[in-house]
Design an enzyme around this catalytic site. Structure first.
Site, PDB file in Angstrom:
ATOM      1  CE  LYS A 173       6.849   3.279   2.383  1.00  0.00           C
ATOM      2  NZ  LYS A 173       7.683   3.953   1.891  1.00  0.00           N
ATOM      3  CB  THR A 205       3.450   4.247  -8.176  1.00  0.00           C
ATOM      4  OG1 THR A 205       3.519   4.049  -8.812  1.00  0.00           O
ATOM      5  CG2 THR A 205       1.666   3.823  -8.289  1.00  0.00           C
ATOM      6  N   GLY A 207       6.706   8.640  -6.472  1.00  0.00           N
ATOM      7  CA  GLY A 207       6.449   9.875  -4.714  1.00  0.00           C
ATOM      8  C   GLY A 207       6.234   8.675  -3.897  1.00  0.00           C
ATOM      9  CB  THR A 208       3.620   5.971  -3.481  1.00  0.00           C
ATOM     10  OG1 THR A 208       4.711   5.005  -3.946  1.00  0.00           O
ATOM     11  CG2 THR A 208       2.842   6.256  -4.362  1.00  0.00           C
ATOM     12  N   GLY A 209       6.283   7.182  -1.761  1.00  0.00           N
ATOM     13  CA  GLY A 209       6.662   6.890  -0.358  1.00  0.00           C
ATOM     14  C   GLY A 209       7.139   8.391   0.180  1.00  0.00           C
ATOM     15  CB  CYS A 210       8.671  11.326  -1.416  1.00  0.00           C
ATOM     16  SG  CYS A 210      10.100  10.766  -1.868  1.00  0.00           S
TER      17      CYS A 210
HETATM   18  N1  ATP Z   1      -0.576   1.072  -6.732  1.00  0.00           N
HETATM   19  C1  ATP Z   1      -1.381   1.363  -5.078  1.00  0.00           C
HETATM   20  N2  ATP Z   1      -2.782   1.190  -4.907  1.00  0.00           N
HETATM   21  C2  ATP Z   1      -3.171   1.354  -3.810  1.00  0.00           C
HETATM   22  N3  ATP Z   1      -2.005   1.995  -2.526  1.00  0.00           N
HETATM   23  C3  ATP Z   1      -0.453   1.899  -3.116  1.00  0.00           C
HETATM   24  C4  ATP Z   1      -0.502   1.795  -4.544  1.00  0.00           C
HETATM   25  N4  ATP Z   1       0.803   1.704  -4.264  1.00  0.00           N
HETATM   26  C5  ATP Z   1       1.355   2.331  -3.239  1.00  0.00           C
HETATM   27  N5  ATP Z   1       0.238   2.088  -2.191  1.00  0.00           N
HETATM   28  C6  ATP Z   1       0.366   3.006  -0.963  1.00  0.00           C
HETATM   29  O1  ATP Z   1       1.209   3.921  -1.087  1.00  0.00           O
HETATM   30  C7  ATP Z   1       1.870   3.868   0.390  1.00  0.00           C
HETATM   31  C8  ATP Z   1       3.483   4.373  -0.378  1.00  0.00           C
HETATM   32  O2  ATP Z   1       4.032   2.116  -0.531  1.00  0.00           O
HETATM   33  P1  ATP Z   1       4.634   2.152  -1.667  1.00  0.00           P
HETATM   34  O3  ATP Z   1       4.918   0.001  -1.107  1.00  0.00           O
HETATM   35  O4  ATP Z   1       5.071   2.341  -3.123  1.00  0.00           O
HETATM   36  O5  ATP Z   1       6.691   3.222  -1.039  1.00  0.00           O
HETATM   37  P2  ATP Z   1       7.396   2.968  -1.740  1.00  0.00           P
HETATM   38  O6  ATP Z   1       7.725   2.168  -2.643  1.00  0.00           O
HETATM   39  O7  ATP Z   1       8.121   3.551  -0.511  1.00  0.00           O
HETATM   40  O8  ATP Z   1       6.982   4.976  -2.680  1.00  0.00           O
HETATM   41  P3  ATP Z   1       8.223   4.514  -3.716  1.00  0.00           P
HETATM   42  O9  ATP Z   1       8.924   4.644  -4.235  1.00  0.00           O
HETATM   43  O10 ATP Z   1       8.041   6.310  -3.900  1.00  0.00           O
HETATM   44  O11 ATP Z   1       9.836   5.040  -2.567  1.00  0.00           O
HETATM   45  C9  ATP Z   1       1.936   2.880   0.733  1.00  0.00           C
HETATM   46  O12 ATP Z   1       0.943   3.087   1.909  1.00  0.00           O
HETATM   47  C10 ATP Z   1       0.525   1.595  -0.657  1.00  0.00           C
HETATM   48  O13 ATP Z   1      -0.257   1.283   0.858  1.00  0.00           O
HETATM   49  C1  HMH Z   2      15.201  12.852  -4.089  1.00  0.00           C
HETATM   50  C2  HMH Z   2      14.030  11.303  -4.010  1.00  0.00           C
HETATM   51  N1  HMH Z   2      13.807  10.598  -3.278  1.00  0.00           N
HETATM   52  C3  HMH Z   2      13.831   9.793  -3.049  1.00  0.00           C
HETATM   53  C4  HMH Z   2      13.015   8.705  -4.142  1.00  0.00           C
HETATM   54  C5  HMH Z   2      12.252   7.745  -3.289  1.00  0.00           C
HETATM   55  O1  HMH Z   2      10.660   7.996  -4.301  1.00  0.00           O
HETATM   56  C6  HMH Z   2      13.364   9.112  -5.091  1.00  0.00           C
HETATM   57  N2  HMH Z   2      13.205   8.635  -6.219  1.00  0.00           N
HETATM   58  N3  HMH Z   2      14.459  10.803  -5.695  1.00  0.00           N
END
Ligand code: ATP
Ligand code: HMH
Length: 261
Positions: A173, A205, A207-210
Site C-alpha cells: 500500500k 485516516t 483504520g485505513t489499513g484494517c
Molecule cells: N490520504 C489518503 N488518500 C487516499 N488514499 C489513502 C490515503 N491514505 C491511505 N490511503 C489508502 O488507504 C489504504 C490503506 O493504506 P495505508 O498505507 O494508509 O495503510 P496502513 O498504514 O496499513 O493503515 P493503518 O495506519 O490503518 O495501519 C490504501 O489503499 C491507501 O492507498
Molecule cells: C487493534 C488495532 N489493530 C490495528 C491497528 C492499526 O491501524 C490499530 N491501530 N489497532
C-alpha cells in the site's frame, strides 16, 4: 449469506481493529464474526496500552467459530505475539480455512508496537504461507523484505521478496508515500497490477489499513478473484476516506457506510 471472520485486536475507539472490520463486512452485506487476539486501550490520538488474550482463549474462540460456521474468507490483523501467531496458524491449517487475507500490522499510527520483534520469524514461517493476499504498508514491507523502499521499483522488488515467503499474492500500500496519487501495487507472481487513487488531504485516516484488508476479505467471500476484489476495495476505501468523520481530537475514523447515505 456469505460469512467472513476477522482475527484481530479490539480498538476501543472503533476506528481500527475488530470494530472497523465488522463495519466493513456489514457494509458489504457479508455476515461478520470475530476472534479477538488483544484488547487495546486506544482513541483517535493513538494506542495507550494493549492486553493480549491468553493463547488458549484465542484457540477456543477459533474452535467455537470453525466447528459451527462455514467461513468464506478470513481477515487477520493485530496478532501481537509469537504464541498467538502459532495458535492461529495451526487452527487455520487444521480447519482448512480459505481466502485468508493478512494485514501484517506492526505499528499503530502513533508508533505503538502491535507485533513483538521476536514474532516476525513466526509470521514468515507459519502464517504467510497460508495466505491468499498479504497487505503490508511501506514500513511493514520494508521490514518483511529487509530493504529500503523509496521508489516504485523498490516496491516491485519488495513484492517479489515477500512472495518468496509462500503467500499467493502481495499488495503493497502506497499510503505512506509522499505523492499526489496513492498507488497500491499487487503482485501475484506473474503480473503487477496498479491501483491508483487521488490522495485525500485529511487527518482522518484511522483504520485505513484494517478497512482495506477487511474489504478485500469481504469481496473474496463474495466470490471475486484477487485483482477484482482489490479494485473494488480500493474504490470503497477511497470513498470511506473522502467521507471520513471528524470524531475525536486525533486521527478521526472513516465512514464505512457512506454508500448508504
Ligand atoms: N490520504 C489518503 N488518500 C487516499 N488514499 C489513502 C490515503 N491514505 C491511505 N490511503 C489508502 O488507504 C489504504 C490503506 O493504506 P495505508 O498505507 O494508509 O495503510 P496502513 O498504514 O496499513 O493503515 P493503518 O495506519 O490503518 O495501519 C490504501 O489503499 C491507501 O492507498
Ligand atoms: C487493534 C488495532 N489493530 C490495528 C491497528 C492499526 O491501524 C490499530 N491501530 N489497532
Amino acid at each position: 449469506m456469505k460469512k467472513a471472520l476477522t482475527i484481530a485486536g479490539s480498538d476501543s475507539s472503533a476506528g481500527a481493529g475488530i470494530q472497523a472490520d465488522l463495519k466493513t463486512f456489514a457494509a458489504h452485506f457479508v455476515y461478520g464474526v470475530s476472534v479477538i487476539t488483544s484488547v487495546t486501550a486506544q482513541n483517535t490520538k493513538g494506542v495507550i496500552a494493549a492486553f493480549d488474550l491468553p493463547k488458549d482463549f484465542v484457540k477456543l474462540q477459533l474452535e467455537a467459530i470453525f466447528t459451527d460456521i462455514d467461513i468464506d474468507a478470513v481477515k487477520i490483523g493485530m496478532l501481537s505475539s509469537k504464541e498467538i501467531i502459532e495458535v492461529v496458524s495451526c487452527r487455520l491449517k487444521y480447519f482448512k480455512a480459505r481466502n485468508i487475507v493478512l494485514d501484517p500490522v506492526v505499528f499503530s499510527k502513533n508508533g505503538f508496537k502491535l507485533l513483538k520483534d521476536e514474532a516476525i520469524k513466526t509470521l514468515y514461517d507459519e502464517l504467510i504461507p497460508l495466505c491468499k493476499v498479504i497487505t503490508p504498508n511501506i514500513p511493514e514491507a520494508s521490514l518483511l523484505a529487509e530493504m529500503e523502499i523509496k521508489s516504485i521499483d523498490d516496491i516491485k522488488l519488495a513484492c517479489k521478496k515477500i512472495l518468496s515467503f509462500g503467500c499467493e499474492s502481495v499488495l503493497i500500500k502506497g499510503g505512506h508515500f509522499d505523492s499526489d496519487d496513492v498507488v497500491d501495487i499487487l503482485f501475484d507472481g506473474k503480473d503487477f497490477y496498479y491501483f491508483k487513487g487521488k490522495r485525500i488531504n485529511t487527518k482522518n485516516t484511522h483504520g485505513t489499513g484494517c478497512t482495506l484488508s477487511s474489504a478485500i476479505a469481504a469481496n473474496l467471500a463474495l466470490g471475486y478473484d484477487v485483482p477484482y476484489a482489490v479494485e473494488k476495495s480500493k474504490e470503497y476505501i477511497q470513498g470511506a476516506i473522502e467521507n471520513s468523520l471528524n470524531i475525536g481530537l486525533g486521527f478521526g475514523p472513516l465512514d464505512h457506510f457512506y454508500l448508504f447515505k
